[in-house]
Scaffold this motif. Sequence first.
Motif, PDB file in Angstrom:
ATOM      1  N   THR A  99      -0.761  -9.798  -0.361  1.00  0.00           N
ATOM      2  CA  THR A  99      -0.465  -8.379  -0.455  1.00  0.00           C
ATOM      3  C   THR A  99      -1.738  -7.655  -0.867  1.00  0.00           C
ATOM      4  OG1 THR A  99       1.817  -8.820  -1.111  1.00  0.00           O
ATOM      5  CG2 THR A  99       0.948  -6.629  -1.607  1.00  0.00           C
ATOM      6  N   ILE A 100      -2.117  -6.643  -0.081  1.00  0.00           N
ATOM      7  CA  ILE A 100      -3.317  -5.859  -0.384  1.00  0.00           C
ATOM      8  C   ILE A 100      -2.943  -4.396  -0.252  1.00  0.00           C
ATOM      9  CG2 ILE A 100      -5.729  -5.405   0.195  1.00  0.00           C
ATOM     10  CD1 ILE A 100      -5.764  -8.103   1.677  1.00  0.00           C
ATOM     11  N   GLY A 101      -3.074  -3.632  -1.346  1.00  0.00           N
ATOM     12  CA  GLY A 101      -2.712  -2.218  -1.272  1.00  0.00           C
ATOM     13  C   GLY A 101      -2.977  -1.465  -2.550  1.00  0.00           C
ATOM     14  N   HIS A 102      -2.422  -0.258  -2.624  1.00  0.00           N
ATOM     15  CA  HIS A 102      -2.621   0.605  -3.784  1.00  0.00           C
ATOM     16  C   HIS A 102      -1.611   0.259  -4.870  1.00  0.00           C
ATOM     17  CE1 HIS A 102       0.924   2.755  -2.516  1.00  0.00           C
ATOM     18  NE2 HIS A 102       0.379   2.960  -1.328  1.00  0.00           N
ATOM     19  N   LYS A 103      -1.787   0.885  -6.026  1.00  0.00           N
ATOM     20  CA  LYS A 103      -0.797   0.736  -7.090  1.00  0.00           C
ATOM     21  C   LYS A 103      -0.452   2.104  -7.644  1.00  0.00           C
ATOM     22  CE  LYS A 103      -4.063  -0.257 -10.815  1.00  0.00           C
ATOM     23  NZ  LYS A 103      -4.461  -1.212 -11.827  1.00  0.00           N
ATOM     24  N   LYS A 104       0.702   2.186  -8.242  1.00  0.00           N
ATOM     25  CA  LYS A 104       1.149   3.439  -8.828  1.00  0.00           C
ATOM     26  C   LYS A 104       0.517   3.591 -10.201  1.00  0.00           C
ATOM     27  CE  LYS A 104       5.297   6.160  -9.310  1.00  0.00           C
ATOM     28  NZ  LYS A 104       6.745   6.189  -9.130  1.00  0.00           N
ATOM     29  N   LEU A 105      -0.107   4.723 -10.432  1.00  0.00           N
ATOM     30  CA  LEU A 105      -0.767   4.992 -11.704  1.00  0.00           C
ATOM     31  C   LEU A 105       0.222   5.582 -12.705  1.00  0.00           C
ATOM     32  CD1 LEU A 105      -4.036   6.526 -10.231  1.00  0.00           C
ATOM     33  CD2 LEU A 105      -3.672   4.186 -11.016  1.00  0.00           C
ATOM     34  N   ALA A 106      -0.179   5.659 -13.971  1.00  0.00           N
ATOM     35  CA  ALA A 106       0.691   6.138 -15.037  1.00  0.00           C
ATOM     36  C   ALA A 106       1.185   7.570 -14.795  1.00  0.00           C
ATOM     37  CB  ALA A 106      -0.033   6.061 -16.370  1.00  0.00           C
ATOM     38  N   ASP A 107       0.360   8.389 -14.158  1.00  0.00           N
ATOM     39  CA  ASP A 107       0.758   9.778 -13.908  1.00  0.00           C
ATOM     40  C   ASP A 107       1.624   9.946 -12.663  1.00  0.00           C
ATOM     41  OD1 ASP A 107      -1.103   9.372 -11.922  1.00  0.00           O
ATOM     42  OD2 ASP A 107      -2.413  11.042 -12.487  1.00  0.00           O
ATOM     43  N   GLY A 108       1.995   8.832 -12.020  1.00  0.00           N
ATOM     44  CA  GLY A 108       2.876   8.875 -10.856  1.00  0.00           C
ATOM     45  C   GLY A 108       2.166   8.956  -9.520  1.00  0.00           C
ATOM     46  N   THR A 109       0.857   9.127  -9.536  1.00  0.00           N
ATOM     47  CA  THR A 109       0.100   9.167  -8.284  1.00  0.00           C
ATOM     48  C   THR A 109      -0.260   7.745  -7.851  1.00  0.00           C
ATOM     49  OG1 THR A 109      -2.010   9.378  -9.440  1.00  0.00           O
ATOM     50  CG2 THR A 109      -0.888  11.429  -8.827  1.00  0.00           C
ATOM     51  N   LEU A 110      -0.763   7.626  -6.638  1.00  0.00           N
ATOM     52  CA  LEU A 110      -1.158   6.316  -6.124  1.00  0.00           C
ATOM     53  C   LEU A 110      -2.673   6.181  -6.171  1.00  0.00           C
ATOM     54  CD1 LEU A 110       1.189   6.149  -3.005  1.00  0.00           C
ATOM     55  CD2 LEU A 110       1.532   5.084  -5.238  1.00  0.00           C
ATOM     56  N   SER A 111      -3.127   4.994  -6.508  1.00  0.00           N
ATOM     57  CA  SER A 111      -4.561   4.734  -6.555  1.00  0.00           C
ATOM     58  C   SER A 111      -5.109   4.603  -5.138  1.00  0.00           C
ATOM     59  CB  SER A 111      -4.838   3.443  -7.329  1.00  0.00           C
ATOM     60  OG  SER A 111      -4.414   2.327  -6.559  1.00  0.00           O
ATOM     61  N   ALA A 112      -6.428   4.527  -5.040  1.00  0.00           N
ATOM     62  CA  ALA A 112      -7.054   4.226  -3.751  1.00  0.00           C
ATOM     63  C   ALA A 112      -6.783   2.754  -3.431  1.00  0.00           C
ATOM     64  CB  ALA A 112      -8.553   4.487  -3.823  1.00  0.00           C
ATOM     65  N   CYS A 113      -7.031   2.366  -2.196  1.00  0.00           N
ATOM     66  CA  CYS A 113      -6.800   0.984  -1.770  1.00  0.00           C
ATOM     67  C   CYS A 113      -8.074   0.154  -1.905  1.00  0.00           C
ATOM     68  CB  CYS A 113      -6.321   0.958  -0.326  1.00  0.00           C
ATOM     69  SG  CYS A 113      -4.606   1.465  -0.170  1.00  0.00           S
ATOM     70  N   PRO A 114      -7.927  -1.166  -1.940  1.00  0.00           N
ATOM     71  CA  PRO A 114      -9.097  -2.043  -2.072  1.00  0.00           C
ATOM     72  C   PRO A 114     -10.048  -1.957  -0.876  1.00  0.00           C
ATOM     73  CG  PRO A 114      -7.082  -3.226  -2.584  1.00  0.00           C
ATOM     74  CD  PRO A 114      -6.673  -1.913  -2.003  1.00  0.00           C
ATOM     75  N   ARG A 115     -11.304  -2.225  -1.180  1.00  0.00           N
ATOM     76  CA  ARG A 115     -12.350  -2.359  -0.175  1.00  0.00           C
ATOM     77  C   ARG A 115     -12.840  -3.801  -0.269  1.00  0.00           C
ATOM     78  NH1 ARG A 115     -12.030   1.390  -3.110  1.00  0.00           N
ATOM     79  NH2 ARG A 115     -13.544   0.706  -4.643  1.00  0.00           N
ATOM     80  N   ILE A 116     -12.716  -4.511   0.820  1.00  0.00           N
ATOM     81  CA  ILE A 116     -13.019  -5.945   0.822  1.00  0.00           C
ATOM     82  C   ILE A 116     -14.235  -6.190   1.698  1.00  0.00           C
ATOM     83  CG2 ILE A 116     -12.121  -8.222   1.426  1.00  0.00           C
ATOM     84  CD1 ILE A 116      -9.330  -7.055   0.710  1.00  0.00           C
ATOM     85  N   GLY A 117     -15.218  -6.885   1.157  1.00  0.00           N
ATOM     86  CA  GLY A 117     -16.468  -7.147   1.865  1.00  0.00           C
ATOM     87  C   GLY A 117     -16.313  -8.168   2.976  1.00  0.00           C
ATOM     88  N   SER A 118     -17.438  -8.615   3.493  1.00  0.00           N
ATOM     89  CA  SER A 118     -17.456  -9.597   4.573  1.00  0.00           C
ATOM     90  C   SER A 118     -17.415 -11.012   4.028  1.00  0.00           C
ATOM     91  CB  SER A 118     -18.719  -9.412   5.413  1.00  0.00           C
ATOM     92  OG  SER A 118     -18.712  -8.144   6.033  1.00  0.00           O
ATOM     93  N   ASN A 119     -16.919 -11.933   4.848  1.00  0.00           N
ATOM     94  CA  ASN A 119     -16.834 -13.363   4.506  1.00  0.00           C
ATOM     95  C   ASN A 119     -16.014 -13.604   3.239  1.00  0.00           C
ATOM     96  OD1 ASN A 119     -18.622 -14.027   6.688  1.00  0.00           O
ATOM     97  ND2 ASN A 119     -20.272 -13.246   5.400  1.00  0.00           N
ATOM     98  N   VAL A 120     -14.875 -12.950   3.160  1.00  0.00           N
ATOM     99  CA  VAL A 120     -13.976 -13.113   2.010  1.00  0.00           C
ATOM    100  C   VAL A 120     -12.789 -13.959   2.446  1.00  0.00           C
ATOM    101  CG1 VAL A 120     -12.479 -11.911   0.375  1.00  0.00           C
ATOM    102  CG2 VAL A 120     -14.694 -10.930   0.992  1.00  0.00           C
ATOM    103  N   ASP A 121     -12.487 -14.987   1.674  1.00  0.00           N
ATOM    104  CA  ASP A 121     -11.365 -15.886   1.935  1.00  0.00           C
ATOM    105  C   ASP A 121     -10.308 -15.631   0.872  1.00  0.00           C
ATOM    106  OD1 ASP A 121      -9.589 -17.992   2.296  1.00  0.00           O
ATOM    107  OD2 ASP A 121     -11.156 -19.435   2.754  1.00  0.00           O
ATOM    108  N   ILE A 122      -9.149 -15.142   1.292  1.00  0.00           N
ATOM    109  CA  ILE A 122      -8.081 -14.795   0.359  1.00  0.00           C
ATOM    110  C   ILE A 122      -6.981 -15.839   0.458  1.00  0.00           C
ATOM    111  CG2 ILE A 122      -6.424 -13.020  -0.303  1.00  0.00           C
ATOM    112  CD1 ILE A 122      -8.337 -10.987   1.056  1.00  0.00           C
TER     113      ILE A 122
END
Length: 176
Positions: A99-122
């Motif tokens: 799962t890759i995505g944003h999260k809900k912040l304390a103030d109810g807004t959504l954070s930005a999403c992750p930025r993943i570099g090259s050659n990353v093994d998840i």
Amino acid sequence: MNPIAYLFQDWKANRKNIKGQLVLFMFRLVSLINRSMIAKVIFFPYLVFYRFFVEWGLGIELPRKLKAGKGLIIYHGQALVVNQSVVLGDNCVLRNSVTIGHKKLADGTLSACPRIGSNVDIGANACIIGDVTIGNNVIIGAGAVVVKDIPENSIAVGNPARVLERTQEIRVTKEV
């Protein structure tokens, strides 16, 4: 890049993985269609088919607006969820239940999403959420929960993820 090369850019990276080749071909086609309003209208039935077959049928959520570099690899793609605002670099490996995505912040807004570099093994069952940056040449272990930036050339494991090892260069091995 010409359209045919664009559609098949992940083919070689996913050799001997027919499901990965099919899903990524369909993803690249839907991304290509998404570039033009006229194409979206003409190929609307394909957009619906993609949504039902790939997202609902196979359980792989790769939205058409997702920015993914060449050489993307999907192993055992069940339960794979990637937010449309995520940026994936070249030669990334995604395994099942990631799962890759944003999260809900304390103030109810959504954070930005992750930025993943090259050659990353998840690894399988990993979760990367929030406004984080994953550097190049990183391995994220199975079941890791990443909520902070991971520097380049690192191995991250655990919940919450911590950097286990950092070397000059870590080569991500591709399974065949």
